[in-house]
Design an enzyme around this catalytic site. Structure first.
Site, mmCIF file in Angstrom:
data_model
loop_
_atom_site.group_PDB
_atom_site.id
_atom_site.type_symbol
_atom_site.label_atom_id
_atom_site.label_comp_id
_atom_site.label_asym_id
_atom_site.label_seq_id
_atom_site.Cartn_x
_atom_site.Cartn_y
_atom_site.Cartn_z
ATOM 1 N N HIS A 1 67.041 29.540 1.923
ATOM 2 C CA HIS A 1 66.443 30.821 2.332
ATOM 3 C C HIS A 1 66.412 30.887 3.858
ATOM 4 C CE1 HIS A 1 63.639 34.061 3.005
ATOM 5 N NE2 HIS A 1 63.910 34.453 1.781
ATOM 6 N N SER B 1 64.044 43.653 1.693
ATOM 7 C CA SER B 1 63.314 44.909 1.514
ATOM 8 C C SER B 1 63.768 45.720 0.298
ATOM 9 C CB SER B 1 63.375 45.750 2.790
ATOM 10 O OG SER B 1 62.758 45.041 3.859
ATOM 11 N N ASN C 1 60.470 36.304 -5.274
ATOM 12 C CA ASN C 1 60.167 35.206 -4.354
ATOM 13 C C ASN C 1 58.796 35.487 -3.749
ATOM 14 O OD1 ASN C 1 60.045 33.301 -2.344
ATOM 15 N ND2 ASN C 1 61.748 34.147 -1.127
ATOM 16 N N TRP C 2 57.799 34.766 -4.233
ATOM 17 C CA TRP C 2 56.426 35.026 -3.753
ATOM 18 C C TRP C 2 56.196 34.452 -2.363
ATOM 19 C CZ3 TRP C 2 52.778 33.670 -8.503
ATOM 20 C CH2 TRP C 2 53.030 34.589 -9.524
ATOM 21 N N LYS C 3 57.095 33.609 -1.893
ATOM 22 C CA LYS C 3 56.905 32.937 -0.595
ATOM 23 C C LYS C 3 55.541 32.229 -0.585
ATOM 24 C CE LYS C 3 60.110 36.189 1.365
ATOM 25 N NZ LYS C 3 60.592 36.920 2.504
ATOM 26 N N GLY D 1 61.722 41.514 4.903
ATOM 27 C CA GLY D 1 60.324 41.752 5.251
ATOM 28 C C GLY D 1 60.148 42.773 6.373
ATOM 29 N N GLU E 1 64.309 31.932 5.905
ATOM 30 C CA GLU E 1 63.063 31.491 6.560
ATOM 31 C C GLU E 1 63.067 29.977 6.736
ATOM 32 O OE1 GLU E 1 60.436 33.561 3.901
ATOM 33 O OE2 GLU E 1 61.051 35.447 4.827
ATOM 34 N N GLU F 1 71.281 37.979 1.810
ATOM 35 C CA GLU F 1 70.050 38.502 2.400
ATOM 36 C C GLU F 1 70.234 38.653 3.904
ATOM 37 O OE1 GLU F 1 66.477 37.649 -0.327
ATOM 38 O OE2 GLU F 1 66.663 35.971 1.029
ATOM 39 N N GLY G 1 61.134 39.927 -2.307
ATOM 40 C CA GLY G 1 59.976 39.291 -1.687
ATOM 41 C C GLY G 1 58.741 40.165 -1.838
ATOM 42 N N GLY G 2 58.421 40.911 -0.785
ATOM 43 C CA GLY G 2 57.186 41.700 -0.729
ATOM 44 C C GLY G 2 56.886 42.514 -1.980
HETATM 45 P P1 PGA Z 1 61.584 41.003 1.218
HETATM 46 O O1 PGA Z 1 62.027 39.448 1.090
HETATM 47 O O2 PGA Z 1 61.909 41.645 -0.117
HETATM 48 O O3 PGA Z 1 60.094 40.951 1.484
HETATM 49 O O4 PGA Z 1 62.368 41.583 2.320
HETATM 50 C C1 PGA Z 1 63.207 39.090 0.440
HETATM 51 C C2 PGA Z 1 63.426 37.598 0.544
HETATM 52 O O5 PGA Z 1 63.134 37.013 1.597
HETATM 53 O O6 PGA Z 1 63.883 36.952 -0.416
#
Ligand code: PGA
Length: 255
Positions: free
Chosen positions: A95, A210, A10-12, A171, A97, A165, A231-232
């Site tokens: 998600h 994470s 997930n590149w966001k 993050g 966010e 999640e 994500g990251g």
């Molecule tokens: P993260 O994000 O790996 O940066 O914690 C995961 C996500 O939000 O899907």
């Protein structure tokens, strides 16, 4: 039962098209084999270009969000048929966010999941508790509720993917321990069994929050963890490639 893992990036809101193209060319070299499917979710504007760069590779395209309607007067929105047309196989819905920053509700997330399924694509339905909810001992209750509401009216398991999640782990560099994650994943599987009987055994339940090269294998070795939503760490080729290798090792152990 052996479930084929899914590791989804997930590149966001990261990567311009110009940055995404050389990166996608690197990603196209990745293979998950029989053990793991690999998906990448770039921002909308990069979907088409990244999809072309991944064409005939072992990596499939995913989107980070969609609208529930198939077309219409929804300025700024993107529909599932549009995403299918550029080659998306998966669409992330709900998600945290989007739930937290953009006010998406469980019923909206449910409508989106249904729209994704109706178009023949797979929703990756995200659920997870806040730190406060965990500290109050409400984790499993929250998860049950989000799962029930998110899957309402969805008659069978075909193509549904769940991503657990924990919001406090996204993050933040804080990961759920393998035992904490497995406890919730087993709870999710148990609830899916009530809804879909033996079909629940086929559903992939991903962990996200994470995930890094050094914790991925332990997490994915847990009985009910069938991959990761990353994500990251998905923004660095070496880190993401190492997570794919970890998935292959973890899946190999479960055979
Ligand atoms: P993260 O994000 O790996 O940066 O914690 C995961 C996500 O939000 O899907």
């Amino acid at each position: 039962m052996v479930r084929r893992y899914l590791v989804a990036a997930n590149w966001k809101m990261n990567m311009t098209v110009s940055q995404a193209l050389p990166f996608a060319a690197q990603l196209a070299t990745l293979t998950g084999g029989e053990a793991a499917e690999i998906a990448v979710a770039p921002p909308f504007v990069a979907l088409s270009a990244v999809g072309q760069a991944l064409h005939s590779s072992g990596v499939v395209l995913a989107a980070q969000n969609c609208h529930a309607a198939s077309a219409g007067a929804y300025t700024g929105e993107v529909s599932v048929p549009m995403l299918a047309d550029v080659g998306c196989r998966y669409i992330i819905v709900g998600h945290s966010e989007r739930r937290q920053l953009l006010g998406e509700t469980d019923s909206l997330v449910n409508e989106k999941a249904k729209a994704v399924l109706a178009a023949g694509l797979s929703p990756i339905l995200c659920i997870g508790e806040t730190l406060e909810e965990r500290e109050q001992g409400k984790t499993l209750e929250i998860i049950s509720w989000q799962l029930q509401a998110g899957l309402a009216g969805i008659p069978n398991e075909v193509r549904v993917v769940i991503a657990y999640e924990p919001i406090w782990a996204i993050g933040t560099g804080k990961t759920a321990t393998a035992a904490q994650a497995q406890e919730v994943h087993a709870h999710i599987r148990g609830q899916l069994r009530k809804q879909w009987k033996e079909g629940a055994e086929r559903v992939r339940i991903l962990y996200g929050g994470s995930v890094k090269a050094d914790n991925a294998e332990e997490l994915m070795s847990q009985a009910d963890i069938d991959g990761a939503l990353v994500g990251g760490a998905s923004l660095q080729f070496e880190a993401f490639a190492a997570i794919i290798e970890a998935a292959k090792k973890a899946a190999g152990r479960k055979k």
